[in-house]
Design a protein around this motif. Structure first.
Motif, short mmCIF file in Angstrom:
data_model
loop_
_atom_site.label_atom_id
_atom_site.label_comp_id
_atom_site.label_asym_id
_atom_site.label_seq_id
_atom_site.Cartn_x
_atom_site.Cartn_y
_atom_site.Cartn_z
N ASP A 1 -3.51 8.30 8.63
CA ASP A 1 -3.93 7.83 9.97
C ASP A 1 -4.10 6.31 10.01
O ASP A 1 -4.35 5.74 11.07
CB ASP A 1 -5.18 8.56 10.47
CG ASP A 1 -6.39 8.35 9.58
OD1 ASP A 1 -6.33 7.48 8.69
OD2 ASP A 1 -7.40 9.06 9.78
N GLN A 2 -3.95 5.64 8.85
CA GLN A 2 -4.04 4.17 8.87
C GLN A 2 -2.66 3.50 9.05
O GLN A 2 -2.55 2.28 9.04
CB GLN A 2 -4.71 3.67 7.60
CG GLN A 2 -6.21 3.87 7.65
CD GLN A 2 -6.91 3.12 6.53
OE1 GLN A 2 -6.42 2.14 6.00
NE2 GLN A 2 -8.08 3.62 6.16
N PHE B 1 1.00 5.13 1.83
CA PHE B 1 0.42 6.09 2.76
C PHE B 1 0.55 7.49 2.17
O PHE B 1 1.60 7.86 1.64
CB PHE B 1 1.12 6.01 4.13
CG PHE B 1 0.94 4.67 4.79
CD1 PHE B 1 -0.32 4.26 5.20
CD2 PHE B 1 2.01 3.81 4.97
CE1 PHE B 1 -0.51 3.02 5.80
CE2 PHE B 1 1.84 2.57 5.56
CZ PHE B 1 0.58 2.17 5.97
N SER C 1 -0.83 -4.70 12.22
CA SER C 1 -1.54 -5.93 11.84
C SER C 1 -0.60 -6.98 11.26
O SER C 1 0.44 -6.67 10.74
CB SER C 1 -2.63 -5.62 10.81
OG SER C 1 -2.04 -5.13 9.64
N CYS D 1 0.85 -1.19 0.00
CA CYS D 1 0.00 0.00 0.00
C CYS D 1 0.89 1.24 0.00
O CYS D 1 2.12 1.15 0.12
CB CYS D 1 -0.95 0.01 1.19
SG CYS D 1 -0.16 0.20 2.77
N TYR E 1 -0.64 3.24 11.65
CA TYR E 1 -0.45 2.41 12.85
C TYR E 1 -1.22 1.10 12.75
O TYR E 1 -0.69 0.04 13.05
CB TYR E 1 -0.79 3.19 14.12
CG TYR E 1 0.32 4.16 14.44
CD1 TYR E 1 1.60 3.71 14.76
CD2 TYR E 1 0.11 5.53 14.37
CE1 TYR E 1 2.64 4.58 15.01
CE2 TYR E 1 1.15 6.42 14.62
CZ TYR E 1 2.40 5.93 14.95
OH TYR E 1 3.43 6.81 15.18
N ASN E 2 -2.49 1.18 12.28
CA ASN E 2 -3.29 -0.05 12.10
C ASN E 2 -2.57 -1.02 11.18
O ASN E 2 -2.51 -2.22 11.44
CB ASN E 2 -4.64 0.28 11.42
CG ASN E 2 -5.60 0.86 12.41
OD1 ASN E 2 -5.32 0.84 13.61
ND2 ASN E 2 -6.72 1.38 11.93
N THR E 3 -2.01 -0.48 10.09
CA THR E 3 -1.38 -1.35 9.08
C THR E 3 -0.11 -1.98 9.63
O THR E 3 0.10 -3.18 9.46
CB THR E 3 -1.06 -0.54 7.80
OG1 THR E 3 -2.23 0.15 7.41
CG2 THR E 3 -0.58 -1.43 6.69
N LYS F 1 -3.66 4.89 1.03
CA LYS F 1 -4.34 4.92 2.33
C LYS F 1 -4.05 6.24 3.03
O LYS F 1 -2.94 6.75 2.94
CB LYS F 1 -3.82 3.80 3.23
CG LYS F 1 -4.17 2.41 2.74
CD LYS F 1 -3.80 1.39 3.78
CE LYS F 1 -4.20 0.00 3.29
NZ LYS F 1 -4.44 -0.93 4.34
#
Ligand SMILES: C[S@@+](CC[C@H](N)C(=O)[O-])C[C@H]1O[C@@H](n2cnc3c(N)ncnc32)[C@H](O)[C@@H]1O
Length: 234
Positions: A226-227, A177, A234, A175, A229-231, A223
């Motif tokens: 703000d995504q 960012f 995971s 992805c 940290y989630n990415t 993305k």
């Protein structure tokens, strides 16, 4: 979040001790990154001794850095045993800003990356059409005197993300960012054993333009920042 902050948060989270950077120039990203062992590759470093010493003083680990003054292609060919022993856990690809060169940098990195390794790429989201122009160097891009030129040059590095998504859909998590000219994130989640360039995919992606990307940013799995940290969690 900029490239250094992203790289450092991954290093901290995964307790990474081996960092490889392709394209270092003055060391603006290389020096501040805190990691036990770091290798820098660039055919033309611009790092006066005073700057090296300043960064050793700031972070003693910089004393143990390795500098390979080579193109990345030569580095992976001539220093294969070094990189094999080093087995990088995180590679930052920020060398020559072309599709072909950045793709080769990623494919060569994948050959030597540790099992749970990560590759971060800079310049995966051009800020405007002029910045996305194909050129063999920044100087060459400037010399084109393009309409809308802002002094920024990402080249067509973004195409590498499109290529990787298509060729390695099941084996790589890919992805971009939306921060700092597009931070590409590549994580190995399956088996990658074919490092050759698929000419059909390459030519199809190479024919895409900046307008193609702007019409559909899902091509690079863009993305919001703000995504991050989630990415990476995971
Ligand atoms: C944008 S600068 C890197 C900046 C640095 N990573 C930072 O964040 O401040 C790109 C660098 O890539 C280097 N470069 C150009 N061609 C290269 C190649 N074939 N292999 C490796 N590095 C290359 C250039 O010499 C230049 O220093």
């Amino acid at each position: 979040m900029n490239r250094v902050e992203l790289i450092q948060s991954i290093i901290n989270k995964k307790k990474i001790t081996r960092y490889l950077e392709i394209g270092t120039y003055k060391g603006q990203s290389f020096f501040p990154i805190k990691c036990k062992r770091k290798v820098a590759v660039d055919p033309q470093f611009n790092i006066p001794l005073k700057r090296k010493l300043k960064w050793i003083y700031k972070d003693f680990n910089n004393l143990f850095n390795t500098y390979a003054e080579l193109t990345s292609d030569d580095f992976f060919e001539k220093k294969a045993s070094l990189v094999q022993r080093f087995k990088p856990q995180l590679v930052f690809v920020d060398g020559l800003h072309t599709f072909k060169a950045s793709l080769l940098d990623v494919l060569n990195s994948l050959k030597y990356l540790s099992n749970d390794g990560v590759i971060i790429m800079h310049d995966c989201l051009p800020p405007n059409k002029a910045a996305s122009i194909f050129a063999n160097s920044f100087k060459e891009a400037i010399a084109m005197k393009l309409e809308g030129w802002t002094g920024e040059w990402t080249g067509d590095v973004w195409k590498t993300i499109v290529y990787l998504k298509e060729k390695y859909g099941n084996a790589l998590k890919v992805c971009v960012f939306d921060s700092d000219y597009g931070l590409g994130y590549i994580r190995v989640v399956g088996n990658v054993d074919d490092f050759s360039i698929d000419e059909a995919i390459f030519n199809k992606v190479d024919a895409m333009s900046y307008d193609t990307l702007m019409a559909d940013t899902s091509l690079i799995n863009l993305k919001p920042v703000d995504q991050i940290y989630n990415t990476i969690e995971s």
